[in-house]
Design a protein around this motif. Structure first.
Motif, PDB file in Angstrom:
ATOM      1  N   ALA A   1       7.995  -6.295 -11.351  1.00 19.25           N
ATOM      2  CA  ALA A   1       8.660  -6.990 -10.247  1.00 19.25           C
ATOM      3  C   ALA A   1       8.312  -6.365  -8.899  1.00 19.25           C
ATOM      4  O   ALA A   1       8.113  -7.082  -7.905  1.00 19.25           O
ATOM      5  N   TRP A   2       8.247  -5.028  -8.850  1.00 20.77           N
ATOM      6  CA  TRP A   2       7.961  -4.366  -7.580  1.00 20.77           C
ATOM      7  C   TRP A   2       6.563  -4.711  -7.079  1.00 20.77           C
ATOM      8  O   TRP A   2       6.342  -4.869  -5.875  1.00 20.77           O
TER       9      TRP A   2
ATOM     10  N   PHE B   1       4.885  -7.496  -7.834  1.00 18.80           N
ATOM     11  CA  PHE B   1       4.923  -8.901  -7.420  1.00 18.80           C
ATOM     12  C   PHE B   1       5.504  -9.012  -6.007  1.00 18.80           C
ATOM     13  O   PHE B   1       4.969  -9.731  -5.162  1.00 18.80           O
ATOM     14  N   ALA B   2       6.593  -8.270  -5.770  1.00 12.27           N
ATOM     15  CA  ALA B   2       7.223  -8.291  -4.445  1.00 12.27           C
ATOM     16  C   ALA B   2       6.294  -7.697  -3.393  1.00 12.27           C
ATOM     17  O   ALA B   2       6.201  -8.212  -2.267  1.00 12.27           O
ATOM     18  N   ARG B   3       5.604  -6.607  -3.751  1.00 18.42           N
ATOM     19  CA  ARG B   3       4.666  -5.994  -2.805  1.00 18.42           C
ATOM     20  C   ARG B   3       3.555  -6.963  -2.422  1.00 18.42           C
ATOM     21  O   ARG B   3       3.211  -7.108  -1.239  1.00 18.42           O
TER      22      ARG B   3
ATOM     23  N   THR C   1       3.629 -10.194  -2.571  1.00 17.33           N
ATOM     24  CA  THR C   1       4.215 -11.268  -1.767  1.00 17.33           C
ATOM     25  C   THR C   1       4.387 -10.824  -0.317  1.00 17.33           C
ATOM     26  O   THR C   1       4.110 -11.586   0.618  1.00 17.33           O
ATOM     27  N   LEU C   2       4.828  -9.585  -0.131  1.00 16.31           N
ATOM     28  CA  LEU C   2       5.011  -9.054   1.225  1.00 16.31           C
ATOM     29  C   LEU C   2       3.681  -8.969   1.966  1.00 16.31           C
ATOM     30  O   LEU C   2       3.585  -9.352   3.141  1.00 16.31           O
TER      31      LEU C   2
ATOM     32  N   SER D   1       2.498 -12.451   2.785  1.00 17.32           N
ATOM     33  CA  SER D   1       3.387 -13.016   3.809  1.00 17.32           C
ATOM     34  C   SER D   1       3.029 -12.488   5.193  1.00 17.32           C
ATOM     35  O   SER D   1       2.990 -13.243   6.168  1.00 17.32           O
TER      36      SER D   1
ATOM     37  N   PHE E   1       9.100 -14.213   3.497  1.00 13.11           N
ATOM     38  CA  PHE E   1       9.005 -13.521   2.209  1.00 13.11           C
ATOM     39  C   PHE E   1       9.776 -14.270   1.127  1.00 13.11           C
ATOM     40  O   PHE E   1       9.269 -14.465   0.010  1.00 13.11           O
ATOM     41  N   ALA E   2      10.996 -14.679   1.422  1.00 18.03           N
ATOM     42  CA  ALA E   2      11.831 -15.348   0.419  1.00 18.03           C
ATOM     43  C   ALA E   2      11.214 -16.670  -0.033  1.00 18.03           C
ATOM     44  O   ALA E   2      11.161 -16.964  -1.235  1.00 18.03           O
TER      45      ALA E   2
ATOM     46  N   TYR F   1       8.054 -15.921  -2.015  1.00 22.12           N
ATOM     47  CA  TYR F   1       8.337 -15.299  -3.315  1.00 22.12           C
ATOM     48  C   TYR F   1       8.633 -16.382  -4.356  1.00 22.12           C
ATOM     49  O   TYR F   1       8.121 -16.334  -5.485  1.00 22.12           O
TER      50      TYR F   1
END
Length: 224
Positions: A11-12, A14-16, A18-19, A22, A67-68, A71
């Motif tokens: 998850a981290w 994937f979030a990275r 995405t950031l 973005s 980001f949201a 994501y």
């Protein structure tokens, strides 16, 4: 793009990713907006407080919104990429993404404006005034007339791969009266056909957002 977004990655990570994507979509549009706004660049360069407020607005409002939205779309993209290996890409996934984009974009603007009235004294510290600004701001964002327009079009980086992938898969299965659409798309070089159709879907999103903002404005005028 498939290597950057997978349902199997942590998850981290994937979030990275995405950031990073973005930011890559957001900052060029910020520069374009500054360049197209007369005197804005000079104001930011010549005034420390103005630059500080602008930077704070981007970091606390723009980046979280972009980001949201991205994501959610990248997660859906990862889902259909996994399904693509099984030979099935459900077109109905667009019925999740399109309304989700509108809801997230509107809701987060409202929440962030409301909180900003407390944290930074924005909108004179008036919560109601902060919420009243949401509708008019978002109505004009589709026309790139304010900084929320930057945030809106920065979400294109997640819309294009998702929509183009779904459309490309759907075109392959077109038959009967819809076969002409597949033929039209395939006359264009490479993936240009699905990309153009994906841009059309993004246009539908912007219309939906504008309509939602207009409804918010109407309801506010009734309640006042």
């Amino acid at each position: 793009m498939n290597t950057y977004f997978s349902i199997n990655m942590p998850a981290w990570k994937f979030a990275r990713n995405t950031l990073v994507v973005s930011c890559a979509g957001l900052f060029p549009l910020l520069l374009l907006y500054i360049g197209l706004t007369p005197g804005f660049g000079a104001l930011l360069l010549g005034s420390g407080p103005a630059f500080s407020r602008f930077f704070r607005q981007v970091v606390t409002n723009g980046l979280p919104v972009v980001f949201a939205v991205n994501y959610v779309s990248f997660f859906l993209f990862a889902v259909i990429t996994a399904k693509q290996r099984e030979g099935a890409v459900p077109a109905r996934i667009l019925l999740i993404d399109l309304p989700a984009r509108v809801v997230i974009f509107v809701l987060l603007h409202g929440v962030i404006y409301f909180i900003s009235a407390d944290w930074f004294g924005s909108f004179g510290g008036d919560h109601w005034q902060a919420l009243q600004v949401v509708g008019p701001t978002l109505v004009r964002s589709a026309f790139f007339e304010n900084i929320s327009g930057v945030y809106l079009y920065a979400t294109l980086v997640s819309a294009l791969p998702l929509y183009a992938t779904v459309i490309d898969s759907s075109l392959e299965r077109c038959s009967g009266r819809w076969a002409w659409l597949r033929g039209l798309a395939h006359r264009l070089p490479g993936k240009l056909g699905p990309i153009l159709l994906a841009l059309g879907l993004f246009g539908i999103f912007t219309l939906g957002l504008t309509g939602a903002a207009a409804v918010i404005m109407h309801l506010q005028s009734v309640w006042i």
